[in-house]
Scaffold this motif. Structure first.
Motif, PDB file in Angstrom:
ATOM      1  N   LEU A 180     -10.362  -0.833   0.505  1.00  0.00           N
ATOM      2  CA  LEU A 180     -10.485  -2.117  -0.170  1.00  0.00           C
ATOM      3  C   LEU A 180     -11.918  -2.618  -0.263  1.00  0.00           C
ATOM      4  O   LEU A 180     -12.195  -3.592  -0.959  1.00  0.00           O
ATOM      5  CB  LEU A 180      -9.610  -3.172   0.520  1.00  0.00           C
ATOM      6  CG  LEU A 180      -8.178  -3.214  -0.005  1.00  0.00           C
ATOM      7  CD1 LEU A 180      -7.360  -2.096   0.606  1.00  0.00           C
ATOM      8  CD2 LEU A 180      -7.529  -4.548   0.256  1.00  0.00           C
ATOM      9  N   LEU A 236      -3.491  -0.601  -4.493  1.00  0.00           N
ATOM     10  CA  LEU A 236      -3.454  -0.214  -3.079  1.00  0.00           C
ATOM     11  C   LEU A 236      -2.672   1.064  -2.820  1.00  0.00           C
ATOM     12  O   LEU A 236      -2.973   1.806  -1.895  1.00  0.00           O
ATOM     13  CB  LEU A 236      -2.819  -1.344  -2.255  1.00  0.00           C
ATOM     14  CG  LEU A 236      -3.713  -2.477  -1.775  1.00  0.00           C
ATOM     15  CD1 LEU A 236      -2.857  -3.552  -1.129  1.00  0.00           C
ATOM     16  CD2 LEU A 236      -4.740  -1.955  -0.793  1.00  0.00           C
ATOM     17  N   ASP A 267       0.814  -1.222   0.000  1.00  0.00           N
ATOM     18  CA  ASP A 267       0.000   0.000   0.000  1.00  0.00           C
ATOM     19  C   ASP A 267       0.849   1.274   0.000  1.00  0.00           C
ATOM     20  O   ASP A 267       0.326   2.362  -0.264  1.00  0.00           O
ATOM     21  CB  ASP A 267      -0.959   0.014   1.187  1.00  0.00           C
ATOM     22  CG  ASP A 267      -0.262  -0.115   2.524  1.00  0.00           C
ATOM     23  OD1 ASP A 267       0.858  -0.672   2.561  1.00  0.00           O
ATOM     24  OD2 ASP A 267      -0.820   0.336   3.538  1.00  0.00           O
ATOM     25  N   VAL A 292      -6.107  -2.691   6.042  1.00  0.00           N
ATOM     26  CA  VAL A 292      -6.241  -3.126   4.650  1.00  0.00           C
ATOM     27  C   VAL A 292      -7.191  -4.317   4.516  1.00  0.00           C
ATOM     28  O   VAL A 292      -7.145  -5.045   3.526  1.00  0.00           O
ATOM     29  CB  VAL A 292      -4.861  -3.469   4.027  1.00  0.00           C
ATOM     30  CG1 VAL A 292      -4.030  -2.220   3.836  1.00  0.00           C
ATOM     31  CG2 VAL A 292      -4.114  -4.507   4.864  1.00  0.00           C
TER      32      VAL A 292
END
Length: 208
Positions: free
Chosen positions: A188, A180, A126, A156
């Protein structure tokens, strides 16, 4: 190079400690079966003893599948579950040893500098950055088995992730679009998600 007989520690092996940590884990942990010949070859290649947690995992199991498959700790590999061995994953890689991968393409690497204490470092999909966890392999794995996966990945995860992750092969990662590391891909629960080969995911991350 030390011979195998010097690496297989019979007086003080670490595997019983790993097994105890697996049994006490607050989420499912699957211990994949190891092929004895392959396990010997992996330990010989790694050149650490089975007194260490790293050596014990590599020599005594094909890998550890933690929290429905979110985290895959590498061992000597398991063809039936399509989890590569530590040696296969690290073929041609320098600068550290990849010891685990997660379902989003993140990688944990054991780095042993010449004049410093070895630590685990994490490449975060990410942020596309390396983070030093500032702990060794044994302490890191104990933390992951002890519940640390939940907190580490809290930001996440999405509603219903358990079923999606469990359905994802151990040689796969969950690809998200937007990625991401973009502002649009941070949530997400709203992005597009699909399983892709882990190699494809890692190539995308390296290009990101």
């Amino acid at each position: 190079m030390r011979p195998l007989i010097e690496l297989v520690e019979s007086d003080d092996p670490a595997w019983p400690e790993v097994e105890a940590a697996v049994a006490a884990a607050p989420y499912p942990v699957e211990v994949l079966a190891a092929d004895a010949r392959q396990a010997d070859a992996e330990l010989l290649r790694l050149q650490v003893t089975s007194r260490s947690w790293l050596g014990a995992v590599v020599h005594r199991c094909g890998g550890l599948v933690i929290d429905h498959g979110w985290l895959r700790v590498l061992g000597s590999g398991n063809k039936q579950r399509r989890l590569a061995s530590l040696g296969e994953i690290n073929e041609g890689i320098g600068g550290g040893i990849v010891v685990a991968q997660d379902v989003l393409g993140g990688q944990f690497t054991w780095v042993a500098p010449a004049e410093a204490t070895p630590t685990i470092r994490y490449f975060a999909p990410d942020t596309l950055r390396w983070e030093d966890c500032e702990i060794g392999y044994g302490q890191w794995l104990a933390a992951m088995l002890g519940g640390g996966v939940t907190g580490f990945y809290e930001e996440v995860r999405w509603s219903g992730w358990t079923d999606e992750v469990a359905a994802c092969g151990l040689d796969q990662a969950i690809h998200t679009w937007p990625p991401l590391w973009t502002r649009e891909g941070k949530d997400l629960s709203t992005v597009s998600r699909r399983p892709v080969p882990m190699s494809e995911m890692l190539a995308q991350i390296s290009d990101g």
